[in-house]
Design a protein around this motif. Sequence first.
Motif, short mmCIF file in Angstrom:
data_model
loop_
_atom_site.label_atom_id
_atom_site.label_comp_id
_atom_site.label_asym_id
_atom_site.label_seq_id
_atom_site.Cartn_x
_atom_site.Cartn_y
_atom_site.Cartn_z
N TYR A 46 42.05 29.20 27.32
CA TYR A 46 40.62 29.01 27.03
C TYR A 46 40.23 29.71 25.73
CZ TYR A 46 35.57 29.70 27.47
OH TYR A 46 34.22 29.76 27.22
N TYR A 47 40.59 31.00 25.61
CA TYR A 47 40.22 31.73 24.40
C TYR A 47 40.95 31.21 23.17
CZ TYR A 47 37.31 34.87 27.03
OH TYR A 47 36.30 35.37 27.81
N TYR A 78 39.75 26.20 35.20
CA TYR A 78 39.26 27.52 34.80
C TYR A 78 37.75 27.52 34.65
CZ TYR A 78 38.57 31.75 32.04
OH TYR A 78 38.15 32.97 31.58
N VAL A 79 37.13 28.56 35.19
CA VAL A 79 35.71 28.80 35.00
C VAL A 79 35.59 30.21 34.45
CG1 VAL A 79 33.46 29.01 36.10
CG2 VAL A 79 35.09 27.30 36.91
N PRO A 80 35.11 30.37 33.22
CA PRO A 80 35.00 31.72 32.65
C PRO A 80 34.06 32.58 33.49
CG PRO A 80 34.44 30.04 31.02
CD PRO A 80 34.64 29.35 32.31
N GLU A 81 34.45 33.83 33.69
CA GLU A 81 33.60 34.75 34.42
C GLU A 81 32.51 35.27 33.51
OE1 GLU A 81 35.64 37.91 36.39
OE2 GLU A 81 37.21 36.56 37.10
N ARG A 82 31.32 35.33 34.05
CA ARG A 82 30.20 35.86 33.28
C ARG A 82 30.37 37.37 33.18
NH1 ARG A 82 23.80 35.68 34.41
NH2 ARG A 82 23.23 36.37 32.32
#
Length: 169
Positions: free
Chosen positions: A82-83, A147-151
């Motif tokens: 993702y990054y 993937y779901v980015p964590e807040r």
Amino acid sequence: MTVADQNSNGQPLPNSFPVCVILESQPSQNIWVKERWQAVGVSAGGVDKGGVRKVFDEAGVRRYLHGGFTVALHADECESYYYNLISDQPRCFIVADLDADGRPTPRVISLSFDEAHAYLEGEQEVYAVDVPPELYRWVEAYVLDNYVPERKIKRKRNNWTASAEGRSS
């Protein structure tokens, strides 16, 4: 490792992606080093199974196509993918072994910052090249499905001065 059976558009996602690596050799200006090697790119699709062939030779610059590689994605590396994808310049990392003459032989192709960094810590030769569009779309679909980015939550700090004053009273 299992990749989701389909992406959000209903299209099946492959478990791995065949790629080829292009390495370039140039004459060196250094008296101690005969030639300088660098990775020029990654080509989507595999042409040879483990074969190496010269594809360019002009004015001392030679390019070699190394085939037979696959890129596989792993669920525990999704954050790193993702990054990489949202960075200014998404990169494909080529991990290579150097022979006695300093000539690199590619071993692993990855899109994970973390995996590339681990190889660098192990003193392997790691080259970074642009991600081909086909590979980018494949990794993007995988990340969107898995993937779901964590807040990020800012933690609250304790007021240490108030607690110190309370104890001394």
